[in-house]
Design a protein around this motif. Structure first.
Motif, PDB file in Angstrom:
ATOM      1  N   HIS A 183       0.913  -0.933  -0.140  1.00  0.00           N
ATOM      2  CA  HIS A 183      -0.052   0.178   0.171  1.00  0.00           C
ATOM      3  C   HIS A 183       0.995   1.284  -0.066  1.00  0.00           C
ATOM      4  CE1 HIS A 183      -3.230   3.028   1.063  1.00  0.00           C
ATOM      5  NE2 HIS A 183      -2.047   3.149   1.804  1.00  0.00           N
ATOM      6  N   VAL A 184       1.830   1.052   0.862  1.00  0.00           N
ATOM      7  CA  VAL A 184       2.905   2.583   0.997  1.00  0.00           C
ATOM      8  C   VAL A 184       3.326   2.581  -0.476  1.00  0.00           C
ATOM      9  CG1 VAL A 184       5.256   3.487   1.987  1.00  0.00           C
ATOM     10  CG2 VAL A 184       2.883   2.527   3.538  1.00  0.00           C
ATOM     11  N   ALA A 185       3.854   1.629  -0.930  1.00  0.00           N
ATOM     12  CA  ALA A 185       4.504   1.904  -1.646  1.00  0.00           C
ATOM     13  C   ALA A 185       3.888   1.756  -3.164  1.00  0.00           C
ATOM     14  CB  ALA A 185       4.927   0.332  -2.353  1.00  0.00           C
ATOM     15  N   ARG A 186       2.670   1.818  -3.539  1.00  0.00           N
ATOM     16  CA  ARG A 186       1.955   2.854  -4.395  1.00  0.00           C
ATOM     17  C   ARG A 186       2.089   4.251  -4.178  1.00  0.00           C
ATOM     18  NH1 ARG A 186      -2.734  -2.161  -4.711  1.00  0.00           N
ATOM     19  NH2 ARG A 186      -1.732  -3.796  -6.070  1.00  0.00           N
TER      20      ARG A 186
ATOM     21  N   GLY B 146      12.550  -2.089   5.384  1.00  0.00           N
ATOM     22  CA  GLY B 146      11.852  -1.637   6.244  1.00  0.00           C
ATOM     23  C   GLY B 146      11.043  -1.797   7.637  1.00  0.00           C
ATOM     24  N   LEU B 147      10.027  -2.785   6.987  1.00  0.00           N
ATOM     25  CA  LEU B 147       9.655  -2.815   7.813  1.00  0.00           C
ATOM     26  C   LEU B 147      10.061  -4.112   8.703  1.00  0.00           C
ATOM     27  CD1 LEU B 147       6.637  -4.110   8.938  1.00  0.00           C
ATOM     28  CD2 LEU B 147       6.418  -5.559   6.599  1.00  0.00           C
ATOM     29  N   MET B 148      10.899  -5.071   8.360  1.00  0.00           N
ATOM     30  CA  MET B 148      11.911  -6.219   8.988  1.00  0.00           C
ATOM     31  C   MET B 148      12.645  -5.456  10.460  1.00  0.00           C
ATOM     32  SD  MET B 148      13.800  -8.637   6.922  1.00  0.00           S
ATOM     33  CE  MET B 148      13.881  -7.610   5.423  1.00  0.00           C
ATOM     34  N   LYS B 149      13.088  -3.953  10.194  1.00  0.00           N
ATOM     35  CA  LYS B 149      13.367  -3.033  10.884  1.00  0.00           C
ATOM     36  C   LYS B 149      12.798  -2.821  12.016  1.00  0.00           C
ATOM     37  CE  LYS B 149      18.048  -0.919   7.795  1.00  0.00           C
ATOM     38  NZ  LYS B 149      18.622  -0.083   7.532  1.00  0.00           N
ATOM     39  N   ALA B 150      11.594  -2.283  11.866  1.00  0.00           N
ATOM     40  CA  ALA B 150      10.593  -1.432  12.548  1.00  0.00           C
ATOM     41  C   ALA B 150      10.089  -2.801  13.638  1.00  0.00           C
ATOM     42  CB  ALA B 150       9.272  -1.222  11.450  1.00  0.00           C
TER      43      ALA B 150
ATOM     44  N   PHE C 196       4.143   2.354  14.053  1.00  0.00           N
ATOM     45  CA  PHE C 196       5.143   2.670  13.655  1.00  0.00           C
ATOM     46  C   PHE C 196       6.067   2.166  13.238  1.00  0.00           C
ATOM     47  CE2 PHE C 196       9.033   0.903  15.498  1.00  0.00           C
ATOM     48  CZ  PHE C 196      10.307   1.710  16.404  1.00  0.00           C
ATOM     49  N   ALA C 197       6.292   0.993  11.830  1.00  0.00           N
ATOM     50  CA  ALA C 197       6.307   0.502  10.663  1.00  0.00           C
ATOM     51  C   ALA C 197       6.300   1.911   9.776  1.00  0.00           C
ATOM     52  CB  ALA C 197       6.004  -0.376  11.038  1.00  0.00           C
ATOM     53  N   VAL C 198       5.356   2.729   9.342  1.00  0.00           N
ATOM     54  CA  VAL C 198       5.294   3.123   8.594  1.00  0.00           C
ATOM     55  C   VAL C 198       6.231   3.651   8.808  1.00  0.00           C
ATOM     56  CG1 VAL C 198       3.974   5.020   9.886  1.00  0.00           C
ATOM     57  CG2 VAL C 198       3.697   4.706   7.620  1.00  0.00           C
ATOM     58  N   HIS C 199       6.972   5.048   9.181  1.00  0.00           N
ATOM     59  CA  HIS C 199       8.518   5.723   9.225  1.00  0.00           C
ATOM     60  C   HIS C 199       9.944   5.384   8.733  1.00  0.00           C
ATOM     61  CE1 HIS C 199       5.729   8.320  11.495  1.00  0.00           C
ATOM     62  NE2 HIS C 199       5.367   8.134  12.503  1.00  0.00           N
ATOM     63  N   TRP C 200      10.014   3.841   9.630  1.00  0.00           N
ATOM     64  CA  TRP C 200      10.863   2.679   9.342  1.00  0.00           C
ATOM     65  C   TRP C 200      10.842   2.588   7.277  1.00  0.00           C
ATOM     66  CZ3 TRP C 200      15.731   2.493  11.778  1.00  0.00           C
ATOM     67  CH2 TRP C 200      15.602   2.250  13.072  1.00  0.00           C
ATOM     68  N   ILE C 201       9.597   1.820   7.100  1.00  0.00           N
ATOM     69  CA  ILE C 201       9.333   1.330   5.289  1.00  0.00           C
ATOM     70  C   ILE C 201       9.270   2.863   4.666  1.00  0.00           C
ATOM     71  CG2 ILE C 201       7.340   0.743   4.351  1.00  0.00           C
ATOM     72  CD1 ILE C 201       5.700  -0.882   6.047  1.00  0.00           C
TER      73      ILE C 201
ATOM     74  N   HIS D 251      12.471   5.978   0.691  1.00  0.00           N
ATOM     75  CA  HIS D 251      12.477   7.271   0.179  1.00  0.00           C
ATOM     76  C   HIS D 251      14.500   7.356   0.158  1.00  0.00           C
ATOM     77  CE1 HIS D 251      10.183  10.213   2.696  1.00  0.00           C
ATOM     78  NE2 HIS D 251       9.013   9.614   1.340  1.00  0.00           N
ATOM     79  N   GLU D 252      14.866   6.312   0.922  1.00  0.00           N
ATOM     80  CA  GLU D 252      17.238   6.405   0.305  1.00  0.00           C
ATOM     81  C   GLU D 252      16.998   5.566  -1.117  1.00  0.00           C
ATOM     82  OE1 GLU D 252      20.586   7.471   0.909  1.00  0.00           O
ATOM     83  OE2 GLU D 252      18.512   7.694   2.759  1.00  0.00           O
TER      84      GLU D 252
END
Length: 288
Positions: free
Chosen positions: A66-69, A88-92, A107-112, A117-118
């Motif tokens: 969903h975020v990637a879209r 990013g999800l795994m890091k979260a 919480f995970a949305v910021h890491w994803i 972004h990078e």
């Protein structure tokens, strides 16, 4: 925690191949309730249960899609964005604290997004378009802040700068970068005669100055002539020592090699060398 989160993209459903099949597969994975989510998180934190961590990751893969879209307008493959988001999800999941009273998805949305972004900044163009914090903020907000096509007017620039808390000059610079495109540094091999010159054609070749080339060659010739003359003023032994210690190509002779050959100590060879160098420096100074 004694174990690191040993989940990698290879442990997850593969994005390679049919993207539609992947998206369909992750949407069939059940969504966890808040109680299940907290129980699995505590199990991972307290017992280092990697199976619990994997279940947390799997249940949120649909959210990564969903975020990637939302980043489909940057000309990058959706599959690549999903892969980065999964990292990013795994890091979260590794850093999530269930006692904070928030859902993992919040919480995970910021890491994803950070991983996506990078990835976008590294791959959107050959030349990195955003390096400072202000530029990165503008990169992802400028296009949706623009109300119409074409260049922004002064009022729009001022509004965007105020809303995002960046200088107006930074807004104009980023607008220019986003509106530009990559250009080949060198002209293509099959370029026709009417094509515009490539950027490489406008570089100054400092080595193409005939006057400087002649001067450099003349200086080098003079130096070689002075060196040859200085060597000619040395006695044969001193000249041989200098030649073999400093001027011969390949392996230079050591002090001990010359000492054994001349039947003297290495210290004596060093003294002869030092005296010869002193005499040569004097001759160079006179020639200058």
């Amino acid at each position: 925690m004694s174990q690191a989160l040993a989940i990698t993209p290879s442990n997850l459903p593969s994005v390679v191949g049919s993207l539609d099949a992947y998206i369909s597969a992750v949407h069939r994975i059940p969504v966890l309730s808040q109680e299940e989510e907290q129980a699995l998180s505590r199990d991972y934190i307290e017992e280092a249960n990697l199976a619990a961590a994997r279940k947390l990751v799997m249940s949120h893969l649909r959210f990564v899609v969903h975020v990637a879209r939302g980043y489909s307008g940057y000309g990058l493959q959706l599959a690549d964005l999903i892969q980065e988001g999964n990292i990013g999800l795994m890091k979260a999941v590794k850093r999530f604290d269930p006692d904070q009273g928030v859902r993992l998805v919040s919480f995970a949305v910021h890491w994803i997004r950070a991983e996506m972004h990078e990835f976008i900044l590294k791959n959107w163009r050959i030349v990195k378009v955003a390096t400072t914090k202000a530029q990165r903020k503008l990169f992802f907000n400028l296009r949706k802040s623009k109300k119409r096509l074409g260049w922004m007017n002064a009022a729009e620039v001022s509004t965007v700068a105020k809303d995002l808390g960046v200088p107006e000059a930074t807004v104009r610079e980023m607008e220019s970068r986003l509106s530009g495109r990559d250009i080949g540094f060198e002209a293509p091999v099959d370029a026709d005669d009417d094509a515009k010159p490539a950027p490489a054609a406008f570089l100054i070749d400092d080595g193409a100055d005939p006057y400087q080339n002649v001067a450099d060659e003349d200086y080098a010739d003079n130096q070689m002539e002075t060196l040859s003359d200085a060597l000619g003023h040395l006695d044969p032994r001193s000249r041989d020592i200098i030649q073999r210690r400093w001027l011969d190509d390949g392996n230079k002779a050591t002090l001990q090699d010359l000492a054994d050959e001349y039947g003297v100590s290495a210290e004596r060879i060093r003294q002869i060398e030092a005296n010869a160098m002193k005499k040569m420096r004097g001759l160079f100074a006179t020639a200058a």
